[in-house]
Design a protein around this motif. Sequence first.
Motif, PDB file in Angstrom:
ATOM      1  N   ILE A 194     -71.570  66.561  47.747  1.00 19.87           N
ATOM      2  CA  ILE A 194     -70.422  65.843  48.321  1.00 19.87           C
ATOM      3  C   ILE A 194     -69.582  66.920  48.997  1.00 19.87           C
ATOM      4  O   ILE A 194     -69.107  67.844  48.322  1.00 19.87           O
ATOM      5  N   MET A 198     -64.539  63.397  39.145  1.00 21.43           N
ATOM      6  CA  MET A 198     -63.931  62.610  40.218  1.00 21.43           C
ATOM      7  C   MET A 198     -62.554  62.174  39.734  1.00 21.43           C
ATOM      8  O   MET A 198     -62.453  61.449  38.742  1.00 21.43           O
ATOM      9  N   CYS A 203     -60.372  61.082  44.757  1.00 23.48           N
ATOM     10  CA  CYS A 203     -60.758  59.742  45.234  1.00 23.48           C
ATOM     11  C   CYS A 203     -59.526  58.903  45.539  1.00 23.48           C
ATOM     12  O   CYS A 203     -58.762  58.553  44.632  1.00 23.48           O
ATOM     13  N   VAL A 211     -63.011  61.483  48.582  1.00 22.41           N
ATOM     14  CA  VAL A 211     -63.841  60.280  48.530  1.00 22.41           C
ATOM     15  C   VAL A 211     -62.917  59.077  48.684  1.00 22.41           C
ATOM     16  O   VAL A 211     -61.758  59.129  48.269  1.00 22.41           O
ATOM     17  N   ASP A 271     -62.549  54.871  47.838  1.00 23.58           N
ATOM     18  CA  ASP A 271     -63.063  53.696  47.128  1.00 23.58           C
ATOM     19  C   ASP A 271     -62.576  52.444  47.865  1.00 23.58           C
ATOM     20  O   ASP A 271     -61.447  52.000  47.672  1.00 23.58           O
ATOM     21  N   ASP A 277     -65.594  62.337  52.671  1.00 25.61           N
ATOM     22  CA  ASP A 277     -66.836  63.008  52.301  1.00 25.61           C
ATOM     23  C   ASP A 277     -67.802  62.057  51.600  1.00 25.61           C
ATOM     24  O   ASP A 277     -69.001  62.346  51.503  1.00 25.61           O
ATOM     25  N   ALA A 278     -67.295  60.939  51.097  1.00 22.03           N
ATOM     26  CA  ALA A 278     -68.129  59.962  50.386  1.00 22.03           C
ATOM     27  C   ALA A 278     -67.340  58.672  50.248  1.00 22.03           C
ATOM     28  O   ALA A 278     -66.108  58.667  50.405  1.00 22.03           O
TER      29      ALA A 278
END
Length: 340
Positions: free
Chosen positions: A90, A205, A235, A267, A269, A293-294
């Motif tokens: 990641i 995370m 995140c 990241v 969500d 990044d994700a």
Amino acid sequence: MVVVMRRDATAAEVDAVVERVETAGGEAFVSRGVQRTIIGLVGDVTHFASLNLKAMPGVGDVHRVSKPYKLVSRENHPTSSVVEVGGVPIGPGTFTLIAGPCAVETPEQTLEAARMAQSAGATLLRGGAYKPRTSPYAFQGLGARGLDILADVRAETGMPVVTEVTDAADVALVAEKADMLQVGTRNMQNFALLQAVGSAGRPVMLKRGMTATYDEWLMAAEYVAQRGNLDIVLCERGIRTFETGTRNTLDVSAVPVLQALSHLPVVVDPSHSGGRRDLVVPLTRAAIAVGADAVIVDVHPDPTAALCDGPQALFGDDLDALAAACRDLPPVVGRRLVTR
Ligand code: PEP
Ligand code: MN
């Protein structure tokens, strides 16, 4: 003050720095990341300056960091970090899809959700065994049994597992069974938990607290880093605003702002942000466009029967739209989807 060790520094050289600092009455916290070892110093900075640490063997650089968060700041670590979860990266240049059920309910549901996630291009599996629920009457998760189900599904699919830990007392067990430890929004400032995950030897995370500022979030990450773990991803999962049309408001600005302030991957969500199935793919597109990044996405084989967060879970044709976004959009922003 922060001491950045050279890539080839030996353990004895790290120990020598720690000893010099401690002998001078300071405290030294060693953090080992994939790319380098950093030592954060706590104590009298003017006195540290007289120790000539920069001249010691194995030392690359010594910085005075002006930000309150030191180990996670970009000021101290100019290159963006890559965090590897069971071999899946990641970080910069790539885009990683993490997907799975909100909660682990049964072995069959978890395996089916993992297969759905894989079909959309996911390389990491999410799934909660310990669920922090607003209501004490809501499904609380399967606990240790859920961790075993996740481990079985990892063995079956080859997907490393990201799962939440809600209590410092469970950290050792979750770290033994899972590949990445998630700290949820409701625990972002549970400092004992942050310190415990920082010592657990697994990537972390850290979800943003629903009313947390960027600085508060980065200070929470600093708690994890200070205990020796620099393998942290932040995140963004939506924040509380006056708007009631969505579950939370996705703060897209968080991605570039955090990437400027910190070297840690960021990241998004899109599932917990919007809380609505119809928003998950559009918010995923936004996340990719803004440089995430994700993304971490909820999927469920039968959302109407889900024990947790069914209204935001993708299923059926939604997976094709998610797969297309994650395949086609990252190259537009100079990234490629991580595949296995
Ligand atoms: C989750 O990811 O399952 C979760 C509970 O998320 P959050 O902590 O962001 O609400
Ligand atoms: Mn959820």
